[in-house]
Design a protein around this motif. Structure first.
Motif, PDB file in Angstrom:
ATOM      1  N   THR A 316      54.396  39.516 -39.160  1.00 50.87           N
ATOM      2  CA  THR A 316      53.559  40.619 -39.759  1.00 50.87           C
ATOM      3  C   THR A 316      53.668  40.793 -41.194  1.00 50.87           C
ATOM      4  O   THR A 316      54.689  40.827 -41.871  1.00 50.87           O
ATOM      5  N   LEU A 317      52.489  40.348 -42.088  1.00 54.41           N
ATOM      6  CA  LEU A 317      52.649  40.371 -43.547  1.00 54.41           C
ATOM      7  C   LEU A 317      51.511  41.418 -44.136  1.00 54.41           C
ATOM      8  O   LEU A 317      50.496  41.713 -43.387  1.00 54.41           O
ATOM      9  N   PRO A 318      51.796  41.830 -45.343  1.00 55.17           N
ATOM     10  CA  PRO A 318      50.709  42.935 -45.939  1.00 55.17           C
ATOM     11  C   PRO A 318      49.623  42.246 -46.314  1.00 55.17           C
ATOM     12  O   PRO A 318      49.698  40.727 -46.758  1.00 55.17           O
ATOM     13  N   ALA A 319      48.443  42.892 -46.381  1.00 56.15           N
ATOM     14  CA  ALA A 319      47.153  42.154 -47.068  1.00 56.15           C
ATOM     15  C   ALA A 319      47.537  41.583 -48.614  1.00 56.15           C
ATOM     16  O   ALA A 319      47.878  42.359 -49.211  1.00 56.15           O
ATOM     17  N   PRO A 320      47.171  40.202 -48.722  1.00 54.63           N
ATOM     18  CA  PRO A 320      47.628  39.807 -50.131  1.00 54.63           C
ATOM     19  C   PRO A 320      46.273  40.133 -51.070  1.00 54.63           C
ATOM     20  O   PRO A 320      46.553  40.056 -52.438  1.00 54.63           O
ATOM     21  N   VAL A 321      45.168  40.610 -50.495  1.00 58.63           N
ATOM     22  CA  VAL A 321      44.277  41.045 -51.494  1.00 58.63           C
ATOM     23  C   VAL A 321      43.485  41.998 -51.121  1.00 58.63           C
ATOM     24  O   VAL A 321      43.623  42.607 -49.870  1.00 58.63           O
ATOM     25  N   PRO A 322      42.805  42.749 -51.779  1.00 59.03           N
ATOM     26  CA  PRO A 322      42.055  43.885 -51.363  1.00 59.03           C
ATOM     27  C   PRO A 322      40.796  43.498 -50.372  1.00 59.03           C
ATOM     28  O   PRO A 322      40.496  42.473 -50.085  1.00 59.03           O
ATOM     29  N   ALA A 323      40.266  44.660 -49.575  1.00 52.77           N
ATOM     30  CA  ALA A 323      39.203  44.511 -48.686  1.00 52.77           C
ATOM     31  C   ALA A 323      37.861  43.730 -49.209  1.00 52.77           C
ATOM     32  O   ALA A 323      37.939  44.097 -50.464  1.00 52.77           O
ATOM     33  N   GLY A 324      37.440  42.944 -48.840  1.00 53.86           N
ATOM     34  CA  GLY A 324      36.249  42.206 -49.234  1.00 53.86           C
ATOM     35  C   GLY A 324      36.266  40.856 -49.935  1.00 53.86           C
ATOM     36  O   GLY A 324      35.386  40.215 -50.261  1.00 53.86           O
ATOM     37  N   GLN A 325      37.827  40.657 -50.071  1.00 54.44           N
ATOM     38  CA  GLN A 325      38.046  39.445 -51.091  1.00 54.44           C
ATOM     39  C   GLN A 325      38.377  38.210 -49.882  1.00 54.44           C
ATOM     40  O   GLN A 325      38.874  38.585 -48.839  1.00 54.44           O
ATOM     41  N   ARG A 326      38.163  36.983 -50.259  1.00 55.15           N
ATOM     42  CA  ARG A 326      38.545  36.042 -49.392  1.00 55.15           C
ATOM     43  C   ARG A 326      39.858  35.674 -49.251  1.00 55.15           C
ATOM     44  O   ARG A 326      40.652  35.702 -50.507  1.00 55.15           O
ATOM     45  N   ILE A 327      40.580  35.247 -48.136  1.00 54.60           N
ATOM     46  CA  ILE A 327      41.919  34.772 -47.985  1.00 54.60           C
ATOM     47  C   ILE A 327      41.929  33.399 -47.389  1.00 54.60           C
ATOM     48  O   ILE A 327      41.464  33.088 -46.485  1.00 54.60           O
ATOM     49  N   ASP A 328      42.640  32.648 -48.129  1.00 56.56           N
ATOM     50  CA  ASP A 328      43.020  31.023 -47.783  1.00 56.56           C
ATOM     51  C   ASP A 328      44.188  31.115 -46.992  1.00 56.56           C
ATOM     52  O   ASP A 328      45.352  31.485 -47.367  1.00 56.56           O
ATOM     53  N   VAL A 329      44.329  30.380 -46.069  1.00 53.72           N
ATOM     54  CA  VAL A 329      45.619  30.293 -45.036  1.00 53.72           C
ATOM     55  C   VAL A 329      45.950  28.758 -45.008  1.00 53.72           C
ATOM     56  O   VAL A 329      44.594  27.995 -44.514  1.00 53.72           O
ATOM     57  N   VAL A 330      47.083  28.360 -45.287  1.00 51.45           N
ATOM     58  CA  VAL A 330      47.436  26.926 -45.234  1.00 51.45           C
ATOM     59  C   VAL A 330      48.954  26.993 -44.269  1.00 51.45           C
ATOM     60  O   VAL A 330      49.555  27.604 -45.094  1.00 51.45           O
ATOM     61  N   ALA A 331      48.882  26.255 -43.289  1.00 54.33           N
ATOM     62  CA  ALA A 331      49.974  26.148 -42.623  1.00 54.33           C
ATOM     63  C   ALA A 331      50.325  24.767 -42.207  1.00 54.33           C
ATOM     64  O   ALA A 331      49.535  23.815 -41.826  1.00 54.33           O
ATOM     65  N   GLU A 332      51.575  24.484 -42.006  1.00 47.87           N
ATOM     66  CA  GLU A 332      51.845  22.822 -41.850  1.00 47.87           C
ATOM     67  C   GLU A 332      53.212  23.163 -41.099  1.00 47.87           C
ATOM     68  O   GLU A 332      54.167  23.906 -41.209  1.00 47.87           O
TER      69      GLU A 332
END
Length: 479
Positions: A316-332
């Motif tokens: 569980t992580l805090p939201a990195p940006v405010p509501a309405g902004q895009r979040i990019d996720v990269v996992a490997e």
């Protein structure tokens, strides 16, 4: 051979990845996952033994006939050793009784069902031993070496269920290569203790309720808004959490990349990774690196226990940006240590990110307002608290309907080991946490079938709390 010692050792090995976390943010969700994870870890072992049993058709003195479906399977006996035709509701498919000193097996087998249990009996010269199984290089678990008639029903069985990721790489009807070795449980190393192993592969009616203490359970049907690919699913909603985005990589690829719009809610990240499938519970050479937004990557152990991937391990992580902004996720998938082995080419990998549901926070401990257990939703109906130094807390339980008890504590100020026990009637559940920086009990869940009204009591039975809060919460079914 002491059967109880062996059962305790196998249980410890299976649960070593499930220790309570100091970070209480995941709350109830973590413990629900842990119950499933225990089930899956145990499930892994069954397949292997099963396979060993199948060798019956290729080794002298083995039984390879499949009994007619219209009558109970017969027992199989050789040299004074018997593999029973039925164990509870399990029905014998294959039986094998090996020769003394036959400590290693390697053979081909073709699976014909995806719900099986292997019951085993093993005679060995001293020590605590188990049989380690791998199929096509995939570690599927350890079956205990115990003796006596009760070995068929206690401590020496392993199971493989339809939701195991094992079936993605080894589907029904396709031949696989099976390897079985005897290992020393104290060292986890292969040994040759001059053992004699007898195994039975059984068909097992699939009943998910058996994994959650008799509380109602089901396999949740796929919904039109779920994310599914190559047999893996991230459901749109799990408890109070809602899917934000997910991606399953093509077989053999070890990276995913997707985006979604923030709602401002914390994020619950669920991985699905099979790169460690060839390693036992103490050898995990691969990790997952997840970068959410522009922050530092989060590193966790590669785990894939169920094709219902959203119900598995999470961070569980805090939201990195405010509501309405895009979040990019990269996992490997990455080696756990610098210079580690390359990622296996048959790795299955995926990631799902959920918006966390509403929480109720008590002394820094988050209780989800809504959880899922056994495929059913429960709502937080009542919460009781007491100061840590009081060492005792009680809550009433309902009559005539199933429920879930969540229990634990915030940091209690205990420097050494702290133990908590939950009693409902004559049934006890124990939390034992080794020395840590907080002295917290963590948070666990206990599902219960419908019954008479009772009381659930949490006590601190080891350690002397100097601060903190004891917590017991009642979850009732969502109608």
């Amino acid at each position: 051979m002491n059967l109880q010692d062996l059962r305790d050792e196998l249980s410890t090995r299976a649960a070593d990845a499930d220790q309570h976390q100091n970070d209480l943010l995941p709350g109830v969700r973590h413990k629900v996952r842990r119950t499933k994870r225990r089930r899956i870890v145990t499930a892994a072992g069954a397949a292997a033994a099963v396979l060993a049993a199948v060798v019956a058709g290729f080794l002298p003195g083995t039984h390879s006939a499949t009994p007619p479906a219209d009558r109970p399977p017969a027992d199989y006996t050789r040299d004074g050793v018997t593999v029973p035709g039925t164990v509870g509701s399990d029905k014998l498919l294959k039986a094998w009784i090996g020769d003394r000193g036959q400590d290693k097996l390697s053979f081909s087998w073709t699976p014909t069902t995806d719900s099986i249990t292997v019951h085993a009996n093993c005679e060995a010269d001293g020590g605590l031993y188990a049989v380690r199984f791998k199929i096509n290089g995939w570690y599927v678990g350890d079956a205990g070496c115990v003796t006596g008639s009760d070995a068929w029903t206690l401590g020496s069985s392993v199971s493989l269920r339809p939701d195991s990721p094992f079936w993605l790489a080894s589907p029904i009807g396709r031949p696989v290569q099976v390897v079985a070795d005897v290992i020393d449980l104290s060292t986890r190393r292969v040994v040759t203790p001059h053992a004699r192993i007898s195994l039975g592969i059984y068909s097992t009616p699939y009943d998910p309720s058996a994994a959650v203490d008799g509380a109602p359970a089901r396999t949740v049907p796929a919904g039109p808004d779920d994310y599914t690919k190559d047999g893996v699913v991230y459901r749109r909603r799990i408890g109070g959490d809602t899917l934000a985005g997910a991606q399953i990589a093509d077989p053999g690829r070890s990276q995913v990349h997707f985006s979604f719009t923030s709602t401002g809610r914390p994020l619950v990240v669920h991985q699905f990774c099979t790169a460690n499938a060839g390693s036992d519970s103490e050898e995990r050479p691969y990790s997952i690196s997840v970068r959410v937004g522009a922050g530092e990557p989060n590193i966790s152990t590669c785990v894939g226990n169920s094709t219902d991937a959203g119900a598995g391990d999470s961070v569980t992580l805090p939201a990195p940006v405010p509501a309405g902004q895009r979040i990019d996720v990269v996992a490997e998938v990455v080696p756990a240590k610098p210079g580690g082995p390359p990622v296996p080419p048959d790795t299955r990998f995926g990631l799902g990110v959920y918006f966390q549901g509403e929480q109720r926070t008590i002394d820094g401990v988050d209780l989800a307002e809504r959880i899922e257990l056994g495929g059913y939703d429960y709502r937080l109906a009542d919460v009781r608290t007491a100061p840590g130094p009081s060492k005792k807390l009680t809550i009433a339980t309902p009559a005539g309907r199933p429920y879930v008890i969540a229990y634990g504590s915030s940091p209690l100020g205990v420097a050494g080991e702290v133990t908590g026990s939950l009693w409902i009637g004559k049934t006890e559940r124990t939390l034992s946490i080794g020395p840590n920086t907080t002295g917290a009990l963590g948070l666990s869940t206990y599902p219960r079938a419908a019954g008479a009204a009772d009381r659930a009591t949490l006590t601190v039975s080891n350690g002397t709390p100097t601060k903190g809060t004891l917590i017991v919460a009642l979850y009732e079914p969502v109608s």
